[in-house]
Enzyme design. Structure first.
Site, PDB file in Angstrom:
ATOM      1  N   ASP A  35       1.821  -8.233  -0.293  1.00 37.91           N
ATOM      2  CA  ASP A  35       0.534  -8.124  -0.986  1.00 37.91           C
ATOM      3  C   ASP A  35      -0.221  -6.900  -0.488  1.00 37.91           C
ATOM      4  O   ASP A  35       0.383  -5.849  -0.287  1.00 37.91           O
ATOM      5  CB  ASP A  35      -0.272  -9.412  -0.763  1.00 37.91           C
ATOM      6  CG  ASP A  35      -1.161  -9.756  -1.943  1.00 37.91           C
ATOM      7  OD1 ASP A  35      -2.279  -9.215  -2.008  1.00 37.91           O
ATOM      8  OD2 ASP A  35      -0.739 -10.552  -2.794  1.00 37.91           O
ATOM      9  N   HIS A 105      -7.152  -9.367  -0.533  1.00 38.32           N
ATOM     10  CA  HIS A 105      -6.305 -10.256  -1.332  1.00 38.32           C
ATOM     11  C   HIS A 105      -5.166 -10.838  -0.494  1.00 38.32           C
ATOM     12  O   HIS A 105      -4.951 -12.058  -0.454  1.00 38.32           O
ATOM     13  CB  HIS A 105      -5.760  -9.464  -2.524  1.00 38.32           C
ATOM     14  CG  HIS A 105      -5.158 -10.283  -3.613  1.00 38.32           C
ATOM     15  ND1 HIS A 105      -3.799 -10.510  -3.703  1.00 38.32           N
ATOM     16  CD2 HIS A 105      -5.715 -10.916  -4.687  1.00 38.32           C
ATOM     17  CE1 HIS A 105      -3.546 -11.244  -4.775  1.00 38.32           C
ATOM     18  NE2 HIS A 105      -4.688 -11.499  -5.404  1.00 38.32           N
ATOM     19  N   SER A 266      -3.313 -16.267  -8.243  1.00 37.21           N
ATOM     20  CA  SER A 266      -2.916 -15.615  -6.993  1.00 37.21           C
ATOM     21  C   SER A 266      -3.085 -16.543  -5.805  1.00 37.21           C
ATOM     22  O   SER A 266      -2.304 -16.490  -4.843  1.00 37.21           O
ATOM     23  CB  SER A 266      -3.758 -14.352  -6.759  1.00 37.21           C
ATOM     24  OG  SER A 266      -3.330 -13.288  -7.565  1.00 37.21           O
TER      25      SER A 266
END
Length: 366
Positions: A35, A105, A266
């Site tokens: 990621d 994230h 996600s």
């Protein structure tokens, strides 16, 4: 502040505390998070994983007792956004200051897994810079392919891909397709988010294709309906869903630290990844040696390392709901189990374990 989702994760945490009997001699599940990187400077990672949250806004973490700091469970890191090639061997654990995340994230995803899957080890591959929204959701496929091959050398059992591709030329995806198939040949499970484009759009690839990954949609905290942003169910992929609304995750230290609310597939993906890791941890634990040997003579437990095998187990743990979506059960094997009266804890523990192996046997043998 929106209401924090706690129902699903509370069920999962309480089930783990009550039903899993890990020891430090048990094999450890290793998970790759590919990621935006990882913020090792966040103060919470210097403490054991969060058991529950308190405070006026329910965002003050209370750590588990007698567990190691979360940072010690990060076993490898490589920045694929930089030109230096990764090593093909497992080296010493990375130092906190050596890891980068500009978007948060990846940190949020890794933090969820650290919280929900006790003892699981993580390796972190930074595959996108995180400063461009388009690149965040669909990083360079060749970069992700390189990270998958690195994860294979790191001996991972599961890969979390909270990313996906739309309208990408097939030629550009060929290296990634090859890497995903290589992961399958290495008995590595790949989970991918379906995206948040709404019901008028199909799932992103590879989540849309069961040959390459197990796809995950976001749903509400009760597991009863997909989120409003969830794309339509895929005809050729898995359509698992888990809570992805209003989840409390780590906020980057440079943005103030603490925790913040996020939503989307996600973040539902690491929830399902954690469930899969807990399934493997349960099967591998020393406490289950007798049942493992017995069931292993009847079914191929090695199938748990295949997309089809783990997919069948996740179906057995949950239920079909809201059309073609399949809610993953947060009580793991024990959703239909009737608790005893508590008079004979040792007997009840054995019965609960026997029940779980019955569910597992039926799913794998299907």
């Amino acid at each position: 502040m929106s209401a924090i989702s706690h129902h699903s994760l509370s069920h999962l945490n309480s089930t783990v505390s009550k039903r899993l009997m890990p020891t430090y001699s048990d094999p450890v599940v290793r998970i790759a998070v590919l990621d935006t990187g990882f913020d090792g400077s966040h103060p919470d990672f210097s403490h054991p994983r969060t058991a529950y949250f308190t405070g006026p806004f329910s965002d003050l973490p209370q750590p588990e007792k007698d567990e190691e700091p979360q940072l010690t469970r990060i076993k490898a890191y490589h920045d694929f956004c930089q030109p230096s090639p990764p090593g093909d061997r497992q080296g010493p654990p990375p130092q906190p200051h050596s890891m980068v995340d500009l978007a948060g994230h990846g940190t949020a995803i890794a933090g969820l897994i650290l919280r929900l899957a006790p003892r699981a080890e993580l390796v972190i591959g930074r595959v996108c810079h995180g400063v461009d929204s388009n690149e965040l959701s669909a990083p360079d496929p060749s970069r992700v392919a390189a990270a998958i091959r690195w994860a294979i050398t790191q001996k991972v059992h599961i890969i979390n891909l909270s990313l996906g591709y739309r309208n990408q030329p097939l030629k550009e995806l060929l290296p990634l397709r090859a890497a995903l198939l290589e992961a399958q040949r290495s008995n590595i499970l790949v989970f991918a988010s379906t995206s948040n484009q709404g019901s008028h759009e199909p799932a992103a690839w590879p989540a849309s294709d069961a040959r390459f990954a197990i796809g995950v949609h976001s749903c509400n905290d009760m597991g009863s309906a997909p989120s409003g942003s969830s794309c339509k169910a895929s005809e050729n992929g898995y359509n698992f869903m888990a809570v992805g609304e209003n989840l409390l995750v780590h906020r980057l230290a440079q943005k103030g630290g603490g925790f913040e609310l996020v939503s989307g597939s996600s973040f539902a993906t690491p929830v399902v990844v954690s469930v899969a890791a807990l399934v493997l941890a349960f099967v591998w634990q020393e406490e289950c040696k007798r049942e493992r040997d017995e069931v292993g003579r009847e079914v191929m437990l090695e199938d748990l390392g295949s997309l089809g095998g783990m997919g069948r187990v996740l179906m057995a743990l949950g239920e079909k709901t809201a059309g073609s979506y399949w809610a993953v059960g947060m009580k793991l094997f024990w959703a239909g189990y009737r608790e005893g009266d508590g008079r004979d804890p040792e007997k009840e523990e054995k019965e609960a374990r026997r029940w779980a192996w019955g569910v597992l046997r039926g799913a794998v043998a299907y």
